[in-house]
Structures are given as C-alpha cells and as structure tokens.
Enzyme design. Structure first.
Site, PDB file in Angstrom:
ATOM      1  N   ARG A   1      10.801  49.198  -9.954  1.00 26.94           N
ATOM      2  CA  ARG A   1       9.395  49.207 -10.006  1.00 26.94           C
ATOM      3  C   ARG A   1       8.750  49.512 -11.489  1.00 26.94           C
ATOM      4  NH1 ARG A   1       5.192  52.914  -6.291  1.00 26.94           N
ATOM      5  NH2 ARG A   1       3.612  51.204  -6.184  1.00 26.94           N
TER       6      ARG A   1
ATOM      7  N   ARG B   1       5.521  44.398 -21.766  1.00 25.97           N
ATOM      8  CA  ARG B   1       6.058  44.326 -23.013  1.00 25.97           C
ATOM      9  C   ARG B   1       6.735  42.722 -23.178  1.00 25.97           C
ATOM     10  NH1 ARG B   1       4.120  48.107 -26.132  1.00 25.97           N
ATOM     11  NH2 ARG B   1       4.491  50.053 -25.593  1.00 25.97           N
TER      12      ARG B   1
END
Ligand SMILES: Cc1cc2nc3c(=O)[nH]c(=O)nc-3n(C[C@H](O)[C@H](O)[C@H](O)COP(=O)(O)OP(=O)(O)OC[C@H]3O[C@@H](n4cnc5c(N)ncnc54)[C@H](O)[C@@H]3O)c2cc1C
Length: 244
Positions: free
Chosen positions: A191, A200
C-alpha cells in the site's frame, strides 16, 4: 571517480506465505506469495476462502484496489536495495513515512573520498553540461578530502581515532554536493509502495526519483500502473486506482 548514469534497484526480500491448512483458499491463476498473502487477508474478512466468484488472484486484487480496500495490501512487504541515486533523490524518497523503513549509508561514518556521483537525468547526453558538472563535483570532492585532513589535524587531541574521524567527516560532508551517490535499503508494504510510486512516477515529480520509481515497477499488485513516454522525453506512469 565513478560517475553514475542510472539507478540500480535490487529486490532483496519478499513475502513468504505459509498458508494455514484449516483456512485454505481455492486459488485461481498464478500468483506470488506476496499477492496470495494479500488475497488471503482480504478473504479472511468475509470468510470467502471457497472463492465463490471463481476469481483469479489478479482479478481479486484488481477488485480490492477498485473498492479501496487497501489495508489488505499492507501485509505484503517488499525490501529494495537502491544504489546509484543521489542524496537529493534519497531526500525526496525518505519524505514517504507511512509504512516505510530506511537504512541509509552514513556520511559521518563512511569515507566519501572516493564517493561516486550521479549525473542528473536532465543533463545526460549534453557534453557541455556534463563537463561543467563534472568539473564542479571533482572540485567538491577535492575540497572534502582537504577538509577531512585539516579537521583530523585540528582535532588531533581527541584520543579516540574513530570519534575523531567521525567529527572530521561529519563537518567535511557539508562540502559534498547533492549529486553524491547514496545507498539505501527501503522496506515498505505494498500500500505504501503504491502511494509513493503514484506520487513519484507522475510528470510533476523530479526526473531522477521518477526514473527510480519507474525502475521499481512490478506486476499484479501494481498492474494498474501504466508507464508512458512523457512530454519532457522521460518516462512517467499513471495509475488507475488512486491511493487505495
Ligand atoms: C511533485 C512533488 C513535489 C514536491 N515538492 C515539495 C516541496 O516543495 N517541499 C516539500 O517540503 N515537500 C515536497 N514534496 C513532498 C510532499 O510534500 C510529501 O512530503 C511527500 O510526497 C510524501 O507524501 P505523503 O506525506 O503523502 O507520504 P507518506 O508520508 O508516505 O504518507 C502517506 C499518507 O499517509 C497519511 N499520513 C502520513 N502521515 C500522516 C500524518 N502525520 N498525519 C495524517 N496523515 C498522515 C497521508 O494520507 C499521506 O498521504 C513534493 C512531492 C512531490 C510528489
């Protein structure tokens, strides 16, 4: 001096699932231990080990993500050794807190006289930019070596040599640039990895951490991540199920 142009990401630990025989699941399709562990945990919630909908693990996990039942993904932890990234990249990485554990090379204890440096992706392939960058990091490393020598002399009166070296290196490291290579072991559950990768891999993320995040992509639990060529020429990724 080693000049690095790409990260090195190595999976060093993955889940090992020991299925309890008294709650055996009717599995369908191929799956890794980490994926089975998440499915097992999800099925326990509804005691649906018999798999009445006859779902494969891939379909089951896809539905888990669709429903936002992300807590079952927290049981599967993957550990990566990440090398060939800069200190600025690792600084961005360690901002991810929930579900993450880190162990990073210490610039206080490790001699950085022969440290490697990471070329920013945006400079790659441009001879002039790379040459100017190389001159700057070379000068910085030379300044570091000189500072360590000077500081060792300054603190000669410190009897414990290990402590003296640490004092010298912790001060001298202030001269090293953000491009200095670091090595870091990163543990995180699925998770947490998904949330970090979503943030990112996006086009808004800095190119170096984006390149690292794209390299860390893995199947099934991350099957809804789609890697594509972004407008700036680097790879990016988008995700179907946002922050499960
Ligand atoms: C493109 C981009 C640009 C950025 N620019 C900057 C910048 O200029 N300056 C800067 O400082 N940072 C910047 N960041 C970092 C950003 O602010 C976050 O620190 C980083 O992305 C980690 O996100 P997170 O806190 O959601 O992750 P995690 O720490 O992994 O947390 C995951 C989730 O858990 C929950 N959570 C975690 N901790 C808490 C808490 N204490 N209380 C309540 N809920 C919590 C939240 O829902 C959170 O989203 C940038 C990030 C990106 C992707």
């Amino acid at each position: 001096m080693d000049i690095l142009r790409a990260p090195r990401v190595t999976l060093i630990a993955r889940p090992q699932f020991a299925e309890p025989p008294h709650l055996a699941v009717s599995w369908r399709g191929d799956a890794t231990d980490g994926e089975k562990l998440a499915e097992f945990a999800g099925r326990l919630c509804y005691m649906s080990q018999a798999n009445p909908a006859k779902r494969t693990t891939a379909d089951y996990l896809d539905n888990i993500k669709k429903q936002g039942h992300g807590s079952v993904l927290e049981h599967s932890v993957y550990v990566l050794l990440i090398e060939g990234i800069s200190r600025s990249c690792s600084h961005e990485l360690v901002r991810h807190r929930a579900g993450f554990g880190y162990s990073q090379l210490s610039q206080r204890y490790v001699d950085e006289s022969h440290a490697a440096f990471v070329v920013p992706p945006a400079m790659l392939g441009d001879e002039k930019l790379e040459a100017a960058w190389l001159a700057q990091v070379t000068a910085a490393q030379e300044a570091y070596v000189r500072a360590v020598e000077d500081l060792m002399r300054r603190y000669e009166w410190v009897a414990d040599k290990v402590h003296r070296r640490k004092m010298a290196r912790e001060a001298a490291r202030s001269l090293l640039p953000n491009a200095t290579e670091t090595k870091i072991v990163v543990s995180a559950n699925v998770r947490a990895w998904r949330t970090m990768l979503e943030l990112r891999c996006g086009e808004g993320a800095e190119q170096e951490i984006r390149r690292m995040a794209v390299a860390a992509e893995a199947p099934r639990l991350f099957a809804d991540f789609e890697i594509y060529g972004a407008e700036d020429g680097a790879e990016a990724a988008r995700v179907t199920y946002h922050k499960v």
